[in-house]
Design a protein around this motif. Structure first.
Motif, PDB file in Angstrom:
ATOM      1  N   MET A  52      13.384  -2.457   0.401  1.00  0.00           N
ATOM      2  CA  MET A  52      12.171  -2.137  -0.357  1.00  0.00           C
ATOM      3  C   MET A  52      10.952  -1.959   0.542  1.00  0.00           C
ATOM      4  O   MET A  52      10.687  -2.813   1.371  1.00  0.00           O
ATOM      5  N   PRO A  53      10.198  -0.897   0.353  1.00  0.00           N
ATOM      6  CA  PRO A  53       8.898  -0.803   1.023  1.00  0.00           C
ATOM      7  C   PRO A  53       7.859  -1.629   0.252  1.00  0.00           C
ATOM      8  O   PRO A  53       8.094  -2.037  -0.890  1.00  0.00           O
ATOM      9  N   ALA A  54       6.717  -1.844   0.861  1.00  0.00           N
ATOM     10  CA  ALA A  54       5.670  -2.674   0.249  1.00  0.00           C
ATOM     11  C   ALA A  54       5.226  -2.124  -1.104  1.00  0.00           C
ATOM     12  O   ALA A  54       4.998  -2.886  -2.049  1.00  0.00           O
ATOM     13  N   GLY A  55       5.119  -0.833  -1.217  1.00  0.00           N
ATOM     14  CA  GLY A  55       4.665  -0.226  -2.469  1.00  0.00           C
ATOM     15  C   GLY A  55       5.605  -0.489  -3.629  1.00  0.00           C
ATOM     16  O   GLY A  55       5.174  -0.716  -4.761  1.00  0.00           O
ATOM     17  N   TYR A  56       6.904  -0.458  -3.356  1.00  0.00           N
ATOM     18  CA  TYR A  56       7.885  -0.719  -4.402  1.00  0.00           C
ATOM     19  C   TYR A  56       7.772  -2.158  -4.890  1.00  0.00           C
ATOM     20  O   TYR A  56       7.787  -2.418  -6.092  1.00  0.00           O
ATOM     21  N   GLU A  66      -2.084  -4.429  -1.298  1.00  0.00           N
ATOM     22  CA  GLU A  66      -2.660  -5.124  -0.154  1.00  0.00           C
ATOM     23  C   GLU A  66      -2.075  -6.529  -0.015  1.00  0.00           C
ATOM     24  O   GLU A  66      -1.897  -7.034   1.092  1.00  0.00           O
ATOM     25  N   THR A  67      -1.762  -7.172  -1.133  1.00  0.00           N
ATOM     26  CA  THR A  67      -1.162  -8.510  -1.117  1.00  0.00           C
ATOM     27  C   THR A  67       0.172  -8.490  -0.379  1.00  0.00           C
ATOM     28  O   THR A  67       0.449  -9.345   0.461  1.00  0.00           O
ATOM     29  N   VAL A  68       0.988  -7.505  -0.679  1.00  0.00           N
ATOM     30  CA  VAL A  68       2.311  -7.395  -0.056  1.00  0.00           C
ATOM     31  C   VAL A  68       2.159  -6.995   1.412  1.00  0.00           C
ATOM     32  O   VAL A  68       2.848  -7.541   2.286  1.00  0.00           O
ATOM     33  N   ARG A  69       1.272  -6.075   1.700  1.00  0.00           N
ATOM     34  CA  ARG A  69       1.069  -5.639   3.088  1.00  0.00           C
ATOM     35  C   ARG A  69       0.587  -6.791   3.960  1.00  0.00           C
ATOM     36  O   ARG A  69       1.028  -6.941   5.102  1.00  0.00           O
ATOM     37  N   GLU A  70      -0.327  -7.608   3.433  1.00  0.00           N
ATOM     38  CA  GLU A  70      -0.805  -8.761   4.203  1.00  0.00           C
ATOM     39  C   GLU A  70       0.332  -9.751   4.462  1.00  0.00           C
ATOM     40  O   GLU A  70       0.433 -10.318   5.545  1.00  0.00           O
ATOM     41  N   LEU A  72       3.372  -9.061   4.844  1.00  0.00           N
ATOM     42  CA  LEU A  72       4.247  -8.469   5.857  1.00  0.00           C
ATOM     43  C   LEU A  72       3.565  -8.379   7.220  1.00  0.00           C
ATOM     44  O   LEU A  72       4.177  -7.955   8.197  1.00  0.00           O
ATOM     45  N   GLY A  73       2.302  -8.766   7.283  1.00  0.00           N
ATOM     46  CA  GLY A  73       1.569  -8.707   8.544  1.00  0.00           C
ATOM     47  C   GLY A  73       1.092  -7.313   8.881  1.00  0.00           C
ATOM     48  O   GLY A  73       0.839  -7.001  10.043  1.00  0.00           O
ATOM     49  N   LEU A  74       0.950  -6.472   7.875  1.00  0.00           N
ATOM     50  CA  LEU A  74       0.473  -5.100   8.080  1.00  0.00           C
ATOM     51  C   LEU A  74      -1.011  -5.024   7.753  1.00  0.00           C
ATOM     52  O   LEU A  74      -1.542  -5.861   7.025  1.00  0.00           O
ATOM     53  N   ASP A  75      -1.650  -3.999   8.255  1.00  0.00           N
ATOM     54  CA  ASP A  75      -3.037  -3.743   7.894  1.00  0.00           C
ATOM     55  C   ASP A  75      -3.066  -3.371   6.411  1.00  0.00           C
ATOM     56  O   ASP A  75      -2.356  -2.449   5.990  1.00  0.00           O
ATOM     57  N   PRO A  76      -3.878  -4.068   5.600  1.00  0.00           N
ATOM     58  CA  PRO A  76      -3.891  -3.792   4.159  1.00  0.00           C
ATOM     59  C   PRO A  76      -4.251  -2.354   3.807  1.00  0.00           C
ATOM     60  O   PRO A  76      -3.843  -1.848   2.765  1.00  0.00           O
ATOM     61  N   GLN A  77      -4.997  -1.682   4.659  1.00  0.00           N
ATOM     62  CA  GLN A  77      -5.396  -0.300   4.374  1.00  0.00           C
ATOM     63  C   GLN A  77      -4.432   0.725   4.968  1.00  0.00           C
ATOM     64  O   GLN A  77      -4.585   1.919   4.739  1.00  0.00           O
ATOM     65  N   ASP A  78      -3.439   0.261   5.715  1.00  0.00           N
ATOM     66  CA  ASP A  78      -2.475   1.154   6.353  1.00  0.00           C
ATOM     67  C   ASP A  78      -1.529   1.741   5.311  1.00  0.00           C
ATOM     68  O   ASP A  78      -1.184   1.100   4.336  1.00  0.00           O
ATOM     69  N   ARG A  79      -1.085   2.938   5.514  1.00  0.00           N
ATOM     70  CA  ARG A  79      -0.157   3.615   4.597  1.00  0.00           C
ATOM     71  C   ARG A  79       1.281   3.528   5.098  1.00  0.00           C
ATOM     72  O   ARG A  79       2.052   4.470   4.978  1.00  0.00           O
ATOM     73  N   ARG A 101       8.075 -14.681   3.151  1.00  0.00           N
ATOM     74  CA  ARG A 101       6.617 -14.531   3.157  1.00  0.00           C
ATOM     75  C   ARG A 101       6.145 -13.717   1.951  1.00  0.00           C
ATOM     76  O   ARG A 101       5.151 -14.060   1.316  1.00  0.00           O
ATOM     77  N   VAL A 102       6.871 -12.633   1.668  1.00  0.00           N
ATOM     78  CA  VAL A 102       6.502 -11.781   0.537  1.00  0.00           C
ATOM     79  C   VAL A 102       6.641 -12.571  -0.769  1.00  0.00           C
ATOM     80  O   VAL A 102       5.752 -12.527  -1.628  1.00  0.00           O
ATOM     81  N   ASN A 103       7.741 -13.296  -0.923  1.00  0.00           N
ATOM     82  CA  ASN A 103       7.931 -14.082  -2.141  1.00  0.00           C
ATOM     83  C   ASN A 103       6.838 -15.133  -2.313  1.00  0.00           C
ATOM     84  O   ASN A 103       6.338 -15.358  -3.419  1.00  0.00           O
TER      85      ASN A 103
END
Length: 118
Positions: A52-56, A66-70, A72-79, A101-103
């Motif tokens: 699953m990607p963050a968007g899914y 942004e919650t999921v991206r954070e 995962l340690g990604l920039d919240p504004q990154d695509r 972490r995501v859960n």
């Protein structure tokens, strides 16, 4: 009926073509919207998996991406559209660690939502 259509075609050809295009687009987008609604109604709160990607994940759990991206340690504004497993592999971290972490972030977001709603 045929006479009416024939008359319209002879005198207002562009209008008939425009109407046919508009009707076709309405049908296509109506079917697409219905398909998305049916799909996401059946895929809510799906257990997080490596594919699953963050968007899914965000859409399935109805949280901000942004919650999921954070989590995962990604920039919240990154695509970034990479799946969780690829993010883990790129960092050399076990997939289960990122899923954990995501859960945790999803539980926290749900708890915040529950307290905000009261």
């Amino acid at each position: 009926m045929n006479k009416t259509i024939r008359t319209l075609w002879q005198h207002n050809r562009l209008l008939v073509i425009a109407f046919a295009i508009a009707l076709s687009l309405t049908i296509v987008f109506g079917v697409r919207t219905t398909a998305f609604f049916i799909y996401w109604s059946a895929h809510q709160d799906v257990p997080v998996a490596g594919w699953m990607p963050a968007g899914y994940v965000a859409k399935s759990y109805r949280v901000e991406i942004e919650t999921v991206r954070e989590a995962l340690g990604l920039d919240p504004q990154d695509r970034d559209r990479r799946p969780i497993a690829r993010i883990a592999a790129d960092r050399g971290v076990p997939v289960d660690e990122l899923i954990g972490r995501v859960n945790a972030a999803l539980r926290e977001a749900r708890a915040d939502e529950a307290t905000d709603g009261q």
